[in-house]
Design a protein around this motif. Structure first.
Motif, PDB file in Angstrom:
ATOM      1  N   UNK A 192       0.867  -1.176   0.000  1.00 38.27           N
ATOM      2  CA  UNK A 192       0.000   0.000   0.000  1.00 38.27           C
ATOM      3  C   UNK A 192       0.906   1.228   0.000  1.00 38.27           C
ATOM      4  N   UNK A 193       0.846   2.003  -1.059  1.00 39.02           N
ATOM      5  CA  UNK A 193       1.746   3.136  -1.211  1.00 39.02           C
ATOM      6  C   UNK A 193       1.402   4.258  -0.239  1.00 39.02           C
ATOM      7  N   UNK A 194       2.456   4.905   0.266  1.00 38.40           N
ATOM      8  CA  UNK A 194       2.287   6.074   1.121  1.00 38.40           C
ATOM      9  C   UNK A 194       2.218   7.361   0.311  1.00 38.40           C
ATOM     10  N   UNK A 195       2.869   7.362  -0.856  1.00 41.60           N
ATOM     11  CA  UNK A 195       2.936   8.588  -1.662  1.00 41.60           C
ATOM     12  C   UNK A 195       3.121   8.237  -3.128  1.00 41.60           C
ATOM     13  N   UNK A 196       2.650   9.130  -3.983  1.00 38.95           N
ATOM     14  CA  UNK A 196       2.838   9.030  -5.430  1.00 38.95           C
ATOM     15  C   UNK A 196       3.358  10.377  -5.912  1.00 38.95           C
ATOM     16  N   UNK A 219      -5.667   7.852   1.675  1.00 36.93           N
ATOM     17  CA  UNK A 219      -4.598   8.248   2.593  1.00 36.93           C
ATOM     18  C   UNK A 219      -3.228   8.381   1.916  1.00 36.93           C
ATOM     19  N   UNK A 220      -3.160   8.040   0.645  1.00 41.47           N
ATOM     20  CA  UNK A 220      -1.899   8.150  -0.095  1.00 41.47           C
ATOM     21  C   UNK A 220      -1.682   9.606  -0.502  1.00 41.47           C
ATOM     22  N   UNK A 221      -0.518  10.159  -0.172  1.00 37.09           N
ATOM     23  CA  UNK A 221      -0.218  11.539  -0.553  1.00 37.09           C
ATOM     24  C   UNK A 221       0.166  11.613  -2.031  1.00 37.09           C
ATOM     25  N   UNK A 222      -0.195  12.714  -2.666  1.00 36.59           N
ATOM     26  CA  UNK A 222       0.168  12.954  -4.059  1.00 36.59           C
ATOM     27  C   UNK A 222       0.991  14.228  -4.137  1.00 36.59           C
ATOM     28  N   UNK A 223       2.170  14.106  -4.753  1.00 31.85           N
ATOM     29  CA  UNK A 223       3.060  15.247  -4.946  1.00 31.85           C
ATOM     30  C   UNK A 223       3.199  15.511  -6.441  1.00 31.85           C
TER      31      UNK A 223
END
Length: 342
Positions: A192-196, A219-223
């Motif tokens: 389960x990814x924390x960020x993309x 809940x995954x952050x996107x930057x």
């Protein structure tokens, strides 16, 4: 090339943008005959671990392996699938430094229509040749600002449909497939990814990916990441409305949109947690690392998300499970070698 057999039509209700996972899946199915589900690869190496100060792998979404060498056919095909027989007979037109132009040429080829694409005369020669290989007529202009004026003239004079390089619900609906695939492929691999991290040019890719990620994994952050010399989305976020730049000043010409537009801007503002900037030296460093360590030869735009991970986001995401979109690799050998000093 004759048009290929079309998949089943997409339900009208799904053409409103990436508003649900069902809409994204339906749009993805409607273009399945002409795209590939690109791999998600776990990048592990001593060099990467040293640079990140962690042994956690980085998950690379390899859109450089997409048809026409970038993510762009997803949006172009999703748009062009809605054209009726009369519109297809008149053909399409587009403006691009290369990747979108190639994608529109490819989409026109498989859908049985014609494309006239406008490109700045300093566009990468490999992309210009790539457009012509797909059967597109190429019109060269001084810069992207002149290009947008020229493409509007072509649409008006010839009745061609203008396929915008990044703006609109259909484009975002197509690019959302990248984000949904990324999340689902990571989960299939037990992660389960924390960020993309997603590159931003005009924002069409980031708008779709961010919307899909927030629907599938809230809940995954996107930057979003932009080059310093093409920071229209940063300016737009600061202004609270779409903003423009006067010129593109970066080696990442694929990310050199002259302005942001309302739909992609609002979708990014709603779903992107933070924007970061990278400079050309960071882009070159990331290109070099991807080439030497991951064995991937990418254009500068394709290295932008990696540059952000190893630069402005390194400390923040040191222990995070991160997905990185490698958006394209349309660059000729001479330009690639020159950029890296090889």
């Amino acid at each position: 090339m004759s048009p290929q057999t079309s998949p089943a039509p997409l339900e009208t209700s799904a053409w409103t943008g990436p508003t649900s996972l069902e809409a994204i899946r339906a749009a993805r199915a409607s273009i399945e005959a002409w795209i590939v589900e690109t791999p998600l690869w776990a990048w592990r190496s001593p060099t990467l671990s040293s640079r990140r100060e962690t042994d956690t792998p980085v998950w690379l979404k390899l859109e450089l392996l997409q048809r026409a060498g970038s993510f762009k056919p997803r949006g172009a095909l999703t748009v062009m699938r809605t054209l009726d027989a009369d519109a297809l007979a008149r053909g399409v037109t587009a403006i691009s430094a290369g990747n979108h132009a190639m994608a529109v040429g490819y989409a026109a080829q498989v859908l049985g229509t014609t494309a006239k694409v406008v490109m700045p005369n300093n566009a990468n020669p490999g992309r210009i040749e790539g457009c012509r290989r797909y059967g597109a007529e190429v019109v060269l202009v001084e810069d992207v600002h002149a290009g947008f004026r020229r493409v509007e003239q072509i649409a008006a004079d010839e009745g061609r449909t203008f396929v915008h390089p990044f703006e609109g619900p259909l484009t975002a609906l197509g690019t959302a497939g990248v984000g949904l695939e990324l999340i689902e492929q990571a989960r299939a691999a037990g992660t389960d990814l924390d960020a993309v991290i997603v590159p931003i040019g005009g924002g069409g890719l980031c708008a779709g990916v961010a919307a899909a990620v927030k629907l599938a994994a809230p809940n995954c952050e996107v930057f979003g990441v932009e080059p310093i010399g093409a920071d229209s989305m940063h300016r737009s976020f600061a202004a609270g409305a779409p903003a423009s730049i006067d010129a593109v000043r970066t080696i990442a010409d694929s990310l050199g949109a002259p302005y942001a537009k309302p739909y992609s801007f609002e979708l990014c503002r709603a779903n992107v947690d933070e924007l970061v900037l990278v400079d050309d030296d960071q882009l070159r460093d990331a290109m070099r690392l991807l080439f030497r360590d991951a064995k991937l030869a990418v254009e500068p735009a394709g290295a932008a998300a990696t540059a952000a991970l190893l630069g402005p986001l390194r400390a923040r995401l040191v222990n995070a499970k991160v997905g990185v979109v490698v958006c394209g690799s349309n660059i000729d050998e001479a330009s690639f070698a020159a950029l890296l000093g090889l």
